[in-house]
Design a protein around this motif. Structure first.
Motif, PDB file in Angstrom:
ATOM      1  N   ASN A 100      97.638   5.219 -34.321  1.00 55.26           N
ATOM      2  CA  ASN A 100      97.358   5.920 -35.298  1.00 55.26           C
ATOM      3  C   ASN A 100      96.556   5.536 -36.036  1.00 55.26           C
ATOM      4  O   ASN A 100      96.503   5.663 -37.206  1.00 55.26           O
ATOM      5  CB  ASN A 100      98.467   6.605 -36.367  1.00 55.26           C
ATOM      6  CG  ASN A 100      98.182   7.929 -37.164  1.00 55.26           C
ATOM      7  OD1 ASN A 100      97.128   8.474 -36.858  1.00 55.26           O
ATOM      8  ND2 ASN A 100      99.101   8.186 -37.506  1.00 55.26           N
ATOM      9  N   SER A 101      95.512   5.152 -35.920  1.00 52.36           N
ATOM     10  CA  SER A 101      94.345   3.961 -36.375  1.00 52.36           C
ATOM     11  C   SER A 101      93.676   4.985 -37.109  1.00 52.36           C
ATOM     12  O   SER A 101      93.255   6.098 -36.702  1.00 52.36           O
ATOM     13  CB  SER A 101      93.883   2.674 -35.906  1.00 52.36           C
ATOM     14  OG  SER A 101      92.953   3.766 -34.821  1.00 52.36           O
ATOM     15  N   GLU A 102      92.640   4.448 -38.139  1.00 54.20           N
ATOM     16  CA  GLU A 102      91.733   5.020 -38.933  1.00 54.20           C
ATOM     17  C   GLU A 102      90.500   5.877 -37.867  1.00 54.20           C
ATOM     18  O   GLU A 102      89.745   6.328 -38.037  1.00 54.20           O
ATOM     19  CB  GLU A 102      90.882   3.873 -39.832  1.00 54.20           C
ATOM     20  CG  GLU A 102      92.049   3.831 -40.870  1.00 54.20           C
ATOM     21  CD  GLU A 102      91.149   3.086 -42.397  1.00 54.20           C
ATOM     22  OE1 GLU A 102      90.124   3.213 -42.468  1.00 54.20           O
ATOM     23  OE2 GLU A 102      92.242   2.754 -42.966  1.00 54.20           O
ATOM     24  N   GLU A 103      90.076   4.307 -37.166  1.00 49.50           N
ATOM     25  CA  GLU A 103      89.386   4.684 -36.334  1.00 49.50           C
ATOM     26  C   GLU A 103      90.059   5.806 -34.732  1.00 49.50           C
ATOM     27  O   GLU A 103      88.893   7.087 -34.906  1.00 49.50           O
ATOM     28  CB  GLU A 103      89.284   3.066 -34.981  1.00 49.50           C
ATOM     29  CG  GLU A 103      87.991   2.386 -35.573  1.00 49.50           C
ATOM     30  CD  GLU A 103      89.275   1.340 -36.405  1.00 49.50           C
ATOM     31  OE1 GLU A 103      88.774   0.964 -37.691  1.00 49.50           O
ATOM     32  OE2 GLU A 103      90.722   1.846 -37.064  1.00 49.50           O
ATOM     33  N   ARG A 105      91.136   8.767 -35.627  1.00 52.99           N
ATOM     34  CA  ARG A 105      91.603   9.270 -36.136  1.00 52.99           C
ATOM     35  C   ARG A 105      90.092   9.937 -37.011  1.00 52.99           C
ATOM     36  O   ARG A 105      89.967  11.180 -36.578  1.00 52.99           O
ATOM     37  CB  ARG A 105      91.938   9.847 -37.810  1.00 52.99           C
ATOM     38  CG  ARG A 105      93.671   9.064 -37.674  1.00 52.99           C
ATOM     39  CD  ARG A 105      94.227   9.854 -38.915  1.00 52.99           C
ATOM     40  NE  ARG A 105      94.111   8.345 -40.249  1.00 52.99           N
ATOM     41  CZ  ARG A 105      94.669   7.278 -40.115  1.00 52.99           C
ATOM     42  NH1 ARG A 105      95.912   7.169 -39.540  1.00 52.99           N
ATOM     43  NH2 ARG A 105      94.340   6.298 -40.941  1.00 52.99           N
ATOM     44  N   LEU A 106      89.501   9.058 -37.119  1.00 52.38           N
ATOM     45  CA  LEU A 106      87.981   9.146 -37.310  1.00 52.38           C
ATOM     46  C   LEU A 106      87.058  10.366 -35.499  1.00 52.38           C
ATOM     47  O   LEU A 106      86.400  11.134 -35.095  1.00 52.38           O
ATOM     48  CB  LEU A 106      86.792   8.175 -36.911  1.00 52.38           C
ATOM     49  CG  LEU A 106      85.437   8.391 -37.609  1.00 52.38           C
ATOM     50  CD1 LEU A 106      85.041   9.194 -38.381  1.00 52.38           C
ATOM     51  CD2 LEU A 106      84.887   7.043 -37.426  1.00 52.38           C
ATOM     52  N   ARG A 156      97.367  -3.489 -38.465  1.00 54.47           N
ATOM     53  CA  ARG A 156      95.539  -3.066 -38.881  1.00 54.47           C
ATOM     54  C   ARG A 156      94.828  -3.977 -40.191  1.00 54.47           C
ATOM     55  O   ARG A 156      94.351  -4.066 -40.098  1.00 54.47           O
ATOM     56  CB  ARG A 156      94.939  -1.659 -39.058  1.00 54.47           C
ATOM     57  CG  ARG A 156      93.366  -1.470 -38.594  1.00 54.47           C
ATOM     58  CD  ARG A 156      93.102  -0.106 -38.660  1.00 54.47           C
ATOM     59  NE  ARG A 156      91.693   0.669 -39.167  1.00 54.47           N
ATOM     60  CZ  ARG A 156      91.408   0.244 -39.762  1.00 54.47           C
ATOM     61  NH1 ARG A 156      92.636  -0.184 -41.191  1.00 54.47           N
ATOM     62  NH2 ARG A 156      89.758   0.538 -39.929  1.00 54.47           N
ATOM     63  N   SER A 157      95.978  -3.410 -41.023  1.00 56.59           N
ATOM     64  CA  SER A 157      96.017  -3.461 -42.293  1.00 56.59           C
ATOM     65  C   SER A 157      95.730  -4.966 -42.595  1.00 56.59           C
ATOM     66  O   SER A 157      95.060  -5.912 -43.006  1.00 56.59           O
ATOM     67  CB  SER A 157      96.978  -2.724 -43.568  1.00 56.59           C
ATOM     68  OG  SER A 157      98.247  -2.894 -43.222  1.00 56.59           O
ATOM     69  N   HIS A 160      92.602  -6.106 -41.143  1.00 51.25           N
ATOM     70  CA  HIS A 160      91.909  -6.295 -41.528  1.00 51.25           C
ATOM     71  C   HIS A 160      91.305  -6.975 -43.120  1.00 51.25           C
ATOM     72  O   HIS A 160      90.534  -7.654 -43.500  1.00 51.25           O
ATOM     73  CB  HIS A 160      91.774  -4.838 -42.404  1.00 51.25           C
ATOM     74  CG  HIS A 160      90.403  -3.909 -42.437  1.00 51.25           C
ATOM     75  ND1 HIS A 160      90.210  -3.744 -43.681  1.00 51.25           N
ATOM     76  CD2 HIS A 160      89.182  -3.554 -41.689  1.00 51.25           C
ATOM     77  CE1 HIS A 160      89.014  -3.291 -43.840  1.00 51.25           C
ATOM     78  NE2 HIS A 160      88.392  -3.858 -42.730  1.00 51.25           N
TER      79      HIS A 160
END
Length: 520
Positions: A100-103, A105-106, A156-157, A160
């Motif tokens: 469920n990463s930002e990538e 979801r994008l 991830r955070s 990052h």
């Protein structure tokens, strides 16, 4: 190898990240560093450091960085020269598992912890003493549960925050065997690091080098550990051979000439070495019956120093090795026409469209189709009695779908070159084209009869029948011509096309390029 990471972590009250660092490695160093436990307290003048880390790969760098951050003095040992700091992770594609990463979801991917855990259980198949603390899968399952939590939460955070970034299009690796609760990833989860493997190594190498400048870390390259020193039932140090200096480039073989010996002591010793990929004898020794007989010939995806020798050394000192037969191999290996290490192999990362045949030209069925179930396909290949299989594909599919695994095979991503990356839109990536033109495992022709003749000439087995191969290709083409199909691979292609990140290609005609993965 089992360890007491989870117990140490719970006693210290530290986060799961601290106990689960570095691309899924379970490192006791992080837990021990935060715990400030009795072992460190007992450290005296007779010790050479607070901790010794054996192995300068990614896991060793992370363990050392965590220990140094906690104020510990660390000796980092490796049998290779400094040029190989970071180990085999440097050569990787840099793919990381997030949930469920930002990538995701994008790209419109709906992922969740529940779905990821379902997929993990379906793939792992824990069945060896899961409820028994002495069972092989007891700690394995607990680690897996913590790691999926980690991947769905702070992984991830955390990375990052260390400066790591990812290519926005998420890859879909290991799509599985066909059942919701079975093997494979239900959704794309392969996050390619911007900068590939070197960019994964970089932040931890920087931390360790900074700690070395501050005197908290001492590098000891060309120090080959031959024994773990055991005192009163506890590991209290290491001993081994000092190898002659080497200026060999990263990945190149180095000498094993001994010029001295050493013995070092510390209250904590962490072994972060264990890969066996370059030791084919050890691979065969641990080969599981379920995968058939091991192939006589294998290519090697890692440098020669990935020899697995610390496993036996650790076991001799009382360490417990579990599940040695649960190994992973890729079936799409090609011999590198420009090798860096002995037997250097490169893996094709295939899209969904190439047709896959066994050595006799019989098309594989589900789940033995490109990108679905590597280990099942390996068992299918070994069951044929031959060490190789065939892809049938076209130049258009190669250009749009193929990728090669490894940092050196993806200079656009590794060098963070956006213009070179964009050129993939209108041309076949140069590394792939070079493999097609120069690789000894490729057969290129303009007609199917020429291709079959080339295939039979390459292997010398003369197993491919032109008429039978033509029949199978034409049958698949007829399925593509309709919006409905019974062909599972065609269904898979259409499923892949529903995902915006799929680099699609047209159905293969009866002419094109063939590539032969020679072995698992």
């Amino acid at each position: 190898m089992e360890n007491s990471t989870e117990n140490a972590a719970s006693l210290a009250g530290i986060s799961r990240r601290r106990a689960l660092t570095a691309a899924g490695g379970v490192l006791a160093g992080a837990a021990l560093a935060q715990a400030a436990g009795p072992a460190f307290a007992a450290s005296g003048a007779s010790s050479d450091a607070d901790a010794i880390v054996v192995g300068g790969g990614l896991a060793g760098l992370v363990a050392t960085a965590e220990l140094a951050a906690a104020g510990r003095k660390v000796l980092l040992l490796d049998q290779e020269p400094e040029s190989n700091l970071g180990g085999q992770a440097f050569w990787s594609f840099g793919g990381l598992f997030f949930v469920n990463s930002e990538e995701q979801r994008l790209m419109g991917i709906k992922d969740s912890h529940e779905l990821a855990w379902q997929d993990w259980l379906g793939t792992a198949g824990f069945d060896r003493g899961v409820s028994d603390p002495g069972g092989q899968d007891y700690w394995a399952r607990k680690w897996a549960e913590a790691y999926v939590d980690f991947a769905a939460e702070e992984k991830r955070s955390w990375l990052h925050g260390l400066g790591v970034q990812w290519f926005p299009i998420v890859g879909w690796a290991e799509r599985g065997g066909g059942l919701a609760d079975g093997h494979g990833n239900s959704v794309p989860r392969f996050h390619v690091t911007w900068g590939t493997g070197p960019a994964v190594v970089e932040p931890f190498e920087k931390k360790v080098r900074a700690a070395a400048k501050d005197g908290r870390v001492t590098f000891k390259f060309r120090h080959r550990v031959d024994d773990l020193v055991v005192t009163g039932g506890a590991v209290t140090g290491v001993s081994g051979a000092i190898l002659e200096p080497s200026d060999a480039a990263r990945g190149k073989p180095t000498s094993r000439t001994v010029v001295g010996h050493f013995e070092l002591s510390a209250p904590v010793v962490i072994v972060t070495s264990g890969g066996i990929g370059a030791n084919h004898d050890l691979v065969r020794r641990n080969w599981p019956d379920r995968l058939g007989s091991p192939p006589k010939f294998m290519v090697t995806g890692v440098p020669a120093y990935v020899d697995g020798r610390m496993l036996a050394i650790t076991e001799k000192a009382g360490g417990r090795i579990v599940n040695p037969d649960r190994m992973w191999h890729y079936t799409e290996g090609l011999r590198n026409y420009d090798p860096i290490w002995p037997g250097h192999g490169i893996r094709i990362l295939p899209g969904p469209s190439s047709m896959w045949f066994d050595a006799k030209g019989k098309r594989f069925s589900t789940p033995d189709i490109p990108g679905y179930d590597t280990l099942h396909t390996l068992g299918t290949i070994t069951a044929t009695g031959y060490d190789y299989s065939w892809f049938v594909t076209t130049q258009k599919i190669i250009a749009k779908e193929f990728a090669l695994s490894g940092s050196e095979q993806n200079p656009d991503l590794t060098n963070k070159d956006i213009l070179q990356l964009l050129s993939r839109i209108w041309q076949t990536p140069e590394p792939i084209q070079r493999f097609r033109d120069k690789g000894e495992d490729f057969v290129v022709a303009n007609t199917l009869p020429q291709l079959v003749a080339g295939m039979n000439k390459l292997t010398g087995d003369n197993l491919i029948d032109l008429a039978d191969l033509t029949r199978q290709i034409e049958a698949r083409d007829r399925e593509i011509a309709n919006p409905y199909t019974k062909d599972v691979q065609v269904m898979g292609i259409r499923n892949a096309l529903a995902y915006p990140g799929t680099r699609s290609a047209a159905p293969p005609p009866r002419t094109g390029s063939w590539t032969r993965p020679p072995d698992p």
